[in-house]
Design an enzyme around this catalytic site. Sequence first.
Site, PDB file in Angstrom:
ATOM      1  N   PHE A  75       0.869  -1.153   0.252  1.00 50.05           N
ATOM      2  CA  PHE A  75       0.028  -0.076   0.074  1.00 50.05           C
ATOM      3  C   PHE A  75       0.768   1.545   0.003  1.00 50.05           C
ATOM      4  O   PHE A  75       0.531   2.222   0.910  1.00 50.05           O
ATOM      5  CB  PHE A  75      -1.164  -0.073   1.198  1.00 50.05           C
ATOM      6  CG  PHE A  75      -1.783  -1.156   1.146  1.00 50.05           C
ATOM      7  CD1 PHE A  75      -2.786  -1.491   0.323  1.00 50.05           C
ATOM      8  CD2 PHE A  75      -1.608  -2.208   2.007  1.00 50.05           C
ATOM      9  CE1 PHE A  75      -3.722  -2.336   0.255  1.00 50.05           C
ATOM     10  CE2 PHE A  75      -2.474  -3.542   2.078  1.00 50.05           C
ATOM     11  CZ  PHE A  75      -3.505  -3.487   1.192  1.00 50.05           C
ATOM     12  N   HIS A  76       1.840   1.331  -0.945  1.00 49.56           N
ATOM     13  CA  HIS A  76       2.915   2.334  -1.005  1.00 49.56           C
ATOM     14  C   HIS A  76       2.917   2.899  -2.604  1.00 49.56           C
ATOM     15  O   HIS A  76       3.702   3.342  -3.026  1.00 49.56           O
ATOM     16  CB  HIS A  76       4.328   1.898  -0.702  1.00 49.56           C
ATOM     17  CG  HIS A  76       4.403   1.481   0.763  1.00 49.56           C
ATOM     18  ND1 HIS A  76       5.803   0.992   1.207  1.00 49.56           N
ATOM     19  CD2 HIS A  76       3.576   1.905   2.005  1.00 49.56           C
ATOM     20  CE1 HIS A  76       5.473   0.953   2.625  1.00 49.56           C
ATOM     21  NE2 HIS A  76       4.258   1.411   2.946  1.00 49.56           N
ATOM     22  N   LEU A  77       1.591   2.742  -3.117  1.00 51.58           N
ATOM     23  CA  LEU A  77       1.544   3.399  -4.431  1.00 51.58           C
ATOM     24  C   LEU A  77       1.981   4.586  -4.453  1.00 51.58           C
ATOM     25  O   LEU A  77       1.733   5.429  -3.830  1.00 51.58           O
ATOM     26  CB  LEU A  77       0.136   3.094  -5.157  1.00 51.58           C
ATOM     27  CG  LEU A  77      -0.479   1.898  -5.237  1.00 51.58           C
ATOM     28  CD1 LEU A  77      -2.071   1.966  -5.158  1.00 51.58           C
ATOM     29  CD2 LEU A  77       0.130   0.973  -6.183  1.00 51.58           C
TER      30      LEU A  77
END
Length: 310
Positions: A246-248
């Site tokens: 969840f580090h887009l």
Amino acid sequence: LFNGNRAVAVDYARNGHRERVSASREIILCSGSVNSPQLLMQSGIGAADALRTFDIPVVHHLPGVGANLQDHPDVAIHVACKVPSVTLGRAMRFPRKQFIGLQWFLSRSGPAATNHYEACAFLRSRPGLAEPNIKFELFPAALKPDSFDLYPQPAFQMNIGVMTVASRGKVSLSGPKPSDAPILLVNYLKEPIDRQTHREAVRIARRVLGQPAMAPFAGEELDPGPAIQSDDQLDAWIDTRCASAFHLSGSCRMGPASDAEAVVGLDLRVHGIQGLRVADASIMPEIVSANTNATSIMIGERAADLIEDA
């Protein structure tokens, strides 16, 4: 909304009604690496051919919008624990977890006051690298693959993240309305070097878990299990376990106006558009080699300075 190439207003829905806010100076877009490019494209800023597919009037042809999408892929090794008291297994089971939640709401204390990823290491997976390219995080519980269910026995997990990725994806539109969910193609493991790094990281993690200091705690490896050893076996396991950290990032990347794929300049202004800036993780040219939260905060701080000085 635009007056020529100047952003002048924002339309939004409230209680089922369309409303409008006009901007006397600037509009700052901070919707993240998925929704920022989505809103730009649905507003007419993006690759012209793609916009015309949905009959979106082209305000400015900017093909880099939505491209360059990056993330940190993540897998986890699950290990049985010989000392149940050091795990969260009991705390995470019904009914105790309900009381733990209540404790946090009432006093901001107890097991729910932390995310428990408190042991972390950044390492190089191979010699010759200028900086660490992998991250290990120890979590004092283990969740079965593709679920939030605990193993029946006490266990913990070692999360493994690849911090420098070569693979690139994109954000695309599925329709012209904000309610039309965007299409994400992150392309995890597309580049062979990312798969190689994952294999190296798993083998290093196993060496760490096999150290004498871990002997009192680490029991049987539950997943992937000791039978998974060869490159092909590890690749097949990684294919089924790889998930998002969840580090887009990177889908409206920063760069000079001469770069056809850049979306914003050093001042965070959208190329070719007046009165519009983007200030979130989407502007990163390359994903940072750590968690993205602190960097995103500093992007916001820098944007505040730029806006104030304008």
